[in-house]
Design a protein around this motif. Structure first.
Motif, PDB file in Angstrom:
ATOM      1  N   GLN A  29       6.634  -9.080   9.994  1.00 33.65           N
ATOM      2  CA  GLN A  29       5.820  -8.072  10.727  1.00 33.65           C
ATOM      3  C   GLN A  29       5.693  -6.923  10.074  1.00 33.65           C
ATOM      4  N   ASN A  30       6.652  -6.124   9.367  1.00 30.32           N
ATOM      5  CA  ASN A  30       6.589  -4.848   8.826  1.00 30.32           C
ATOM      6  C   ASN A  30       5.799  -5.107   7.751  1.00 30.32           C
ATOM      7  N   ALA A  31       5.743  -6.084   7.050  1.00 29.70           N
ATOM      8  CA  ALA A  31       5.120  -6.323   5.696  1.00 29.70           C
ATOM      9  C   ALA A  31       3.781  -5.990   5.659  1.00 29.70           C
ATOM     10  N   GLU A  32       3.077  -6.505   6.940  1.00 29.58           N
ATOM     11  CA  GLU A  32       1.783  -6.153   6.991  1.00 29.58           C
ATOM     12  C   GLU A  32       1.430  -4.694   7.163  1.00 29.58           C
ATOM     13  N   VAL A  33       2.221  -4.098   8.062  1.00 28.80           N
ATOM     14  CA  VAL A  33       1.838  -2.551   8.189  1.00 28.80           C
ATOM     15  C   VAL A  33       2.166  -1.804   6.952  1.00 28.80           C
ATOM     16  N   ASP A  34       3.402  -2.183   6.225  1.00 28.94           N
ATOM     17  CA  ASP A  34       3.475  -1.473   4.868  1.00 28.94           C
ATOM     18  C   ASP A  34       2.443  -1.698   3.836  1.00 28.94           C
ATOM     19  N   ALA A  35       2.213  -2.973   3.947  1.00 25.88           N
ATOM     20  CA  ALA A  35       0.908  -3.279   2.778  1.00 25.88           C
ATOM     21  C   ALA A  35      -0.372  -2.194   3.395  1.00 25.88           C
ATOM     22  N   LEU A  36      -0.705  -2.320   4.698  1.00 25.50           N
ATOM     23  CA  LEU A  36      -1.881  -1.493   4.999  1.00 25.50           C
ATOM     24  C   LEU A  36      -1.757  -0.252   4.801  1.00 25.50           C
ATOM     25  N   HIS A  37      -0.497   0.461   4.849  1.00 23.70           N
ATOM     26  CA  HIS A  37      -0.535   1.936   4.535  1.00 23.70           C
ATOM     27  C   HIS A  37      -0.484   1.986   2.813  1.00 23.70           C
ATOM     28  N   ARG A  38       0.172   1.255   2.410  1.00 20.21           N
ATOM     29  CA  ARG A  38       0.071   1.223   0.621  1.00 20.21           C
ATOM     30  C   ARG A  38      -1.329   1.060   0.401  1.00 20.21           C
ATOM     31  N   LEU A  39      -2.051   0.096   0.897  1.00 21.24           N
ATOM     32  CA  LEU A  39      -3.771  -0.142   0.175  1.00 21.24           C
ATOM     33  C   LEU A  39      -4.460   0.794   0.721  1.00 21.24           C
ATOM     34  N   ALA A  40      -4.398   1.352   1.927  1.00 18.13           N
ATOM     35  CA  ALA A  40      -5.306   2.557   2.158  1.00 18.13           C
ATOM     36  C   ALA A  40      -5.159   3.621   1.287  1.00 18.13           C
ATOM     37  N   ALA A  41      -3.885   3.940   0.851  1.00 13.45           N
ATOM     38  CA  ALA A  41      -3.525   5.125   0.058  1.00 13.45           C
ATOM     39  C   ALA A  41      -4.125   4.721  -1.235  1.00 13.45           C
ATOM     40  N   ALA A  42      -4.246   3.496  -1.573  1.00 16.78           N
ATOM     41  CA  ALA A  42      -4.869   3.256  -3.174  1.00 16.78           C
ATOM     42  C   ALA A  42      -6.328   3.296  -2.944  1.00 16.78           C
ATOM     43  N   GLY A  43      -6.985   3.323  -1.689  1.00 18.05           N
ATOM     44  CA  GLY A  43      -8.389   3.375  -1.576  1.00 18.05           C
ATOM     45  C   GLY A  43      -8.820   1.873  -1.281  1.00 18.05           C
ATOM     46  N   PRO A  95     -17.529  -5.276   2.855  1.00 16.13           N
ATOM     47  CA  PRO A  95     -16.453  -6.021   2.982  1.00 16.13           C
ATOM     48  C   PRO A  95     -15.050  -5.264   3.175  1.00 16.13           C
ATOM     49  N   VAL A  96     -14.311  -5.752   4.460  1.00 15.83           N
ATOM     50  CA  VAL A  96     -13.065  -5.128   4.767  1.00 15.83           C
ATOM     51  C   VAL A  96     -11.881  -6.167   4.820  1.00 15.83           C
ATOM     52  N   ILE A  97     -10.942  -5.993   4.040  1.00 21.42           N
ATOM     53  CA  ILE A  97      -9.846  -6.934   3.753  1.00 21.42           C
ATOM     54  C   ILE A  97      -8.978  -7.136   5.046  1.00 21.42           C
ATOM     55  N   ILE A  98      -8.441  -8.075   5.525  1.00 20.33           N
ATOM     56  CA  ILE A  98      -7.504  -8.287   6.725  1.00 20.33           C
ATOM     57  C   ILE A  98      -6.594  -9.219   6.432  1.00 20.33           C
ATOM     58  N   ASP A  99      -5.589  -9.548   7.595  1.00 13.15           N
ATOM     59  CA  ASP A  99      -4.741 -10.100   7.509  1.00 13.15           C
ATOM     60  C   ASP A  99      -3.728 -10.340   6.292  1.00 13.15           C
ATOM     61  N   LEU A 100      -2.535  -9.297   6.291  1.00 13.11           N
ATOM     62  CA  LEU A 100      -1.779  -9.255   5.018  1.00 13.11           C
ATOM     63  C   LEU A 100      -0.282  -9.281   5.607  1.00 13.11           C
ATOM     64  N   PRO A 101       0.212 -10.191   6.436  1.00 16.83           N
ATOM     65  CA  PRO A 101       1.616 -10.320   6.491  1.00 16.83           C
ATOM     66  C   PRO A 101       2.363 -11.261   5.360  1.00 16.83           C
ATOM     67  N   GLN A 102       1.293 -11.815   4.842  1.00 17.33           N
ATOM     68  CA  GLN A 102       1.883 -12.523   3.574  1.00 17.33           C
ATOM     69  C   GLN A 102       1.666 -11.932   2.467  1.00 17.33           C
ATOM     70  N   ALA A 103       1.398 -10.817   2.297  1.00 20.26           N
ATOM     71  CA  ALA A 103       1.159  -9.887   0.980  1.00 20.26           C
ATOM     72  C   ALA A 103       2.448 -10.119   0.085  1.00 20.26           C
ATOM     73  N   ILE A 104       2.062 -10.088  -1.210  1.00 20.50           N
ATOM     74  CA  ILE A 104       3.154 -10.574  -2.110  1.00 20.50           C
ATOM     75  C   ILE A 104       3.329  -9.407  -3.093  1.00 20.50           C
ATOM     76  N   ASP A 105       4.366  -8.777  -3.384  1.00 17.26           N
ATOM     77  CA  ASP A 105       4.719  -7.900  -4.429  1.00 17.26           C
ATOM     78  C   ASP A 105       4.550  -8.419  -5.849  1.00 17.26           C
TER      79      ASP A 105
END
Length: 283
Positions: A91-105, A181-191
């Protein structure tokens, strides 16, 4: 509507004031439209582990970190505590990814809080203020298809520059608002730096885009943007401004058999996910 059981703790804590309606139900979560004070947002209720498909895919878990060695050992053993930790990591993976990606534009929904397995975030809307449609249901001209494809390739590049690969990018988890376009659904985001299948996942995401838009602009079916983007990243040359051609030089070395086997496995998994998604949409 009656407040779903999983949302009751958020109502009790004052994080949600009203549940207005269910927005959608997919393979990993059910999403509701909710009111938080004067704001209309959405609440993503993650399904239990035994109801999801991604939780069993080792490729999506590789490289994820936990707080300490005790938690890591518990997750490996599959104990009750370990399963709880695995759920928190998921669950935290999606939250972390959303914050990280928003900061990257990157164009992603704004997350607000994650509580008791529920992620409250921005409701993406269209020009009329209604919930934005999925890309899969948006009528496209060849010109608009090319514009959206280019915009999404740029988002993929921004994500990779931030060290993140979506891992399940398709027309079903891209919304279209008034700006595109807006990208959603990121709990499976990969490092990207720590996963052994990062290149395959990145290429699969980009191929999914080419396959979808290629039904309208067939020339995209012959493009090799995924290989080009990964090649620039691997060489340390990828930037948000990197010009892309969709072409790469033919390989001259020996074939990597292990990589081919991994690609076949990923393709099989992708086909199974598509069938499950169609079944979810039908129900």
């Amino acid at each position: 509507m009656k407040t779903p059981k999983r949302l009751e703790p958020l109502v009790q804590e004052g994080l949600i004031d009203e549940v207005k309606r269910q927005l959608m139900s997919g393979k990993e979560a059910t999403v509701y439209v909710v009111r938080c004070g004067a704001e209309i947002r959405c609440a993503k209720v993650y399904k239990e582990a035994n109801q999801r498909s991604f939780h069993q895919a080792v490729a999506y878990q590789e490289g994820r970190r936990v707080k300490n060695s005790r938690q890591a050992r518990a997750m490996e053993k599959g104990s009750r505590y370990g399963r709880k930790m695995a759920e928190e990591v998921w669950q935290n993976a999606e939250v972390d990814a959303l914050h990280r990606l928003a900061a990257a534009g990157v164009r992603v929904p704004t997350p607000y809080q994650c509580f008791e397995g529920v992620l409250v975030m921005e409701l993406v809307t269209d020009a009329d203020g209604n919930a934005a449609p999925r890309l899969s249901s948006v009528p496209l001209t060849p010109e608009l298809a090319l514009a959206y494809h280019a915009a999404l390739l740029h988002q993929v590049v921004l994500m990779l520059c931030a060290g993140v690969i979506h891992g399940d990018l398709s027309e079903y988890n891209i919304l279209v608002d008034a700006q595109g376009p807006v990208i959603i659904d990121l709990p499976q985001a990969i490092d990207a730096a720590s996963s052994s299948v990062a290149s395959s996942m990145l290429e699969r995401d980009v191929t999914n885009l080419a396959t979808f838009f290629g039904t309208i602009v067939p020339a995209l079916l012959e493009s090799q943007y995924g290989k080009e983007i990964w090649g620039l990243y691997e060489a340390g040359l990828l930037t948000p401004e990197s010009p892309l051609t969709g072409k790469v030089a033919a390989p001259t070395g020996a074939v990597d058999v292990d990589a081919v086997i991994r690609e076949i496995a990923l393709a099989r998994e992708e086909a199974e996910e598509i069938e499950r998604h169609k079944a979810d949409m039908a129900s």
